[in-house]
Design a protein around this motif. Sequence first.
Motif, mmCIF file in Angstrom:
data_model
loop_
_atom_site.group_PDB
_atom_site.id
_atom_site.type_symbol
_atom_site.label_atom_id
_atom_site.label_comp_id
_atom_site.label_asym_id
_atom_site.label_seq_id
_atom_site.Cartn_x
_atom_site.Cartn_y
_atom_site.Cartn_z
ATOM 1 N N PHE A 164 6.333 -5.861 -13.241
ATOM 2 C CA PHE A 164 5.025 -5.207 -13.292
ATOM 3 C C PHE A 164 4.950 -4.066 -12.274
ATOM 4 O O PHE A 164 4.447 -2.976 -12.586
ATOM 5 N N HIS A 165 5.464 -4.281 -11.073
ATOM 6 C CA HIS A 165 5.463 -3.225 -10.057
ATOM 7 C C HIS A 165 6.312 -2.036 -10.501
ATOM 8 O O HIS A 165 5.922 -0.871 -10.296
ATOM 9 N N LEU A 166 7.468 -2.306 -11.080
ATOM 10 C CA LEU A 166 8.313 -1.214 -11.567
ATOM 11 C C LEU A 166 7.629 -0.439 -12.688
ATOM 12 O O LEU A 166 7.748 0.791 -12.770
ATOM 13 N N ALA A 167 6.920 -1.145 -13.559
ATOM 14 C CA ALA A 167 6.217 -0.468 -14.652
ATOM 15 C C ALA A 167 5.141 0.462 -14.101
ATOM 16 O O ALA A 167 4.969 1.592 -14.587
ATOM 17 N N ILE A 168 4.413 0.023 -13.083
ATOM 18 C CA ILE A 168 3.376 0.870 -12.475
ATOM 19 C C ILE A 168 3.997 2.085 -11.799
ATOM 20 O O ILE A 168 3.523 3.225 -11.970
ATOM 21 N N LEU A 169 5.066 1.878 -11.034
ATOM 22 C CA LEU A 169 5.713 2.997 -10.344
ATOM 23 C C LEU A 169 6.346 3.972 -11.337
ATOM 24 O O LEU A 169 6.283 5.199 -11.138
ATOM 25 N N ASP A 170 6.955 3.460 -12.379
ATOM 26 C CA ASP A 170 7.534 4.335 -13.397
ATOM 27 C C ASP A 170 6.451 5.175 -14.083
ATOM 28 O O ASP A 170 6.654 6.364 -14.357
ATOM 29 N N SER A 171 5.322 4.559 -14.357
ATOM 30 C CA SER A 171 4.222 5.295 -14.990
ATOM 31 C C SER A 171 3.692 6.385 -14.068
ATOM 32 O O SER A 171 3.393 7.508 -14.516
ATOM 33 N N LEU A 172 3.571 6.073 -12.774
ATOM 34 C CA LEU A 172 3.101 7.078 -11.807
ATOM 35 C C LEU A 172 4.079 8.241 -11.706
ATOM 36 O O LEU A 172 3.667 9.423 -11.720
ATOM 37 N N LEU A 173 5.366 7.930 -11.629
ATOM 38 C CA LEU A 173 6.361 8.999 -11.537
ATOM 39 C C LEU A 173 6.416 9.807 -12.825
ATOM 40 O O LEU A 173 6.638 11.030 -12.783
ATOM 41 N N ILE A 226 11.922 12.255 -20.665
ATOM 42 C CA ILE A 226 12.031 11.364 -21.830
ATOM 43 C C ILE A 226 12.660 10.032 -21.435
ATOM 44 O O ILE A 226 12.219 8.957 -21.879
ATOM 45 N N ALA A 227 13.701 10.078 -20.589
ATOM 46 C CA ALA A 227 14.332 8.829 -20.132
ATOM 47 C C ALA A 227 13.352 7.981 -19.338
ATOM 48 O O ALA A 227 13.322 6.748 -19.482
ATOM 49 N N LEU A 228 12.535 8.624 -18.521
ATOM 50 C CA LEU A 228 11.534 7.875 -17.765
ATOM 51 C C LEU A 228 10.459 7.290 -18.681
ATOM 52 O O LEU A 228 9.967 6.182 -18.454
ATOM 53 N N LEU A 229 10.101 8.022 -19.712
ATOM 54 C CA LEU A 229 9.154 7.493 -20.686
ATOM 55 C C LEU A 229 9.719 6.258 -21.389
ATOM 56 O O LEU A 229 9.003 5.251 -21.586
ATOM 57 N N LEU A 230 10.999 6.296 -21.753
ATOM 58 C CA LEU A 230 11.635 5.124 -22.353
ATOM 59 C C LEU A 230 11.674 3.952 -21.385
ATOM 60 O O LEU A 230 11.544 2.785 -21.786
ATOM 61 N N LEU A 231 11.851 4.250 -20.100
ATOM 62 C CA LEU A 231 11.818 3.193 -19.085
ATOM 63 C C LEU A 231 10.455 2.515 -19.032
ATOM 64 O O LEU A 231 10.354 1.288 -18.914
ATOM 65 N N VAL A 232 9.404 3.315 -19.101
ATOM 66 C CA VAL A 232 8.051 2.758 -19.084
ATOM 67 C C VAL A 232 7.833 1.870 -20.300
ATOM 68 O O VAL A 232 7.306 0.748 -20.201
ATOM 69 N N TRP A 233 8.243 2.340 -21.467
ATOM 70 C CA TRP A 233 8.109 1.530 -22.686
ATOM 71 C C TRP A 233 8.904 0.235 -22.574
ATOM 72 O O TRP A 233 8.425 -0.833 -22.968
ATOM 73 N N LEU A 234 10.119 0.326 -22.031
ATOM 74 C CA LEU A 234 10.950 -0.863 -21.887
ATOM 75 C C LEU A 234 10.320 -1.862 -20.918
ATOM 76 O O LEU A 234 10.342 -3.080 -21.165
ATOM 77 N N SER A 235 9.753 -1.369 -19.831
ATOM 78 C CA SER A 235 9.127 -2.269 -18.850
ATOM 79 C C SER A 235 7.954 -3.010 -19.460
ATOM 80 O O SER A 235 7.820 -4.234 -19.308
ATOM 81 N N TYR A 236 7.099 -2.294 -20.179
ATOM 82 C CA TYR A 236 5.938 -2.951 -20.777
ATOM 83 C C TYR A 236 6.352 -3.868 -21.937
ATOM 84 O O TYR A 236 5.707 -4.903 -22.161
ATOM 85 N N TYR A 237 7.403 -3.506 -22.644
ATOM 86 C CA TYR A 237 7.896 -4.383 -23.715
ATOM 87 C C TYR A 237 8.441 -5.689 -23.139
ATOM 88 O O TYR A 237 8.179 -6.777 -23.670
#
Length: 246
Positions: A164-173, A226-237
């Motif tokens: 959850f923390h990684l998903a929040i930080l990835d979204s902020l970045l 785009i890679a960071l966007l995929l990371l956010v999707w992967l974290s929430y998935y």
Amino acid sequence: MKRTSLYSCINIVVAYHNHKHKLLIAGINLLVTMARVINDTTAAPPHASVEMEVPFKWSAQGLEQASKGADGVKSHLVVDAALRAVVFAASAAAVVAMVTSKQSKMIPISPTMAVSLDANWNQSPAYIYYVSAFSVAGLYSIITGFFSVFTLKKRGVISTKMQFHLAILDSLLLSILSSAIGAELGVAYVGLKGNSHSFWKEICNAYGSFCHHLAATSTMAIISDIALLLLVWLSYYTLLKKIARP
């Protein structure tokens, strides 16, 4: 008289042997009956074997599902580490392309005079913000990438809280990088096309190398975003699968 006594003795012996034989048969039948009773009382009923087999069957299915879940989490970690490597490589390439974009050009200001003018990234606040944002993205991707690799090798699974923390930080970045790309592309478009309403002249016709660097850094920035966007999707998935798991 003697013959009658002899016959009587013979009859007694025969009767004794017949009686002894009947007793032996009765004893054998009694033992067989007792053995059958003992076997029936100690043997499990038919439904007991079914009840014992059903939990074992369900436990095997549970182990199989748990194994599949662990493999799925490991594959998510592998994809996570790969995407963070892409974010680092693209961010580093974007920063290098931007900071090496300086170009000097002799610009004529009169028919007989020309001056040397530089086109450099540090002359624009938008480019400075761009370099700062992608430098932070590169450092962030290194730290989180090492964390993903360490988790994959040591634990094999990441906790829900850390995910959850990684998903929040990835979204902020992701938001920061998107704003930096927008600022950089806005200034680069003015340099390419100019703005006749504000009397801003295009500069890419004079500073071709500088604009080529801008095109390269924009491409790398979009790949990183785009890679960071995929990371956010992967974290929430991954979070969704952990929450939905019974």
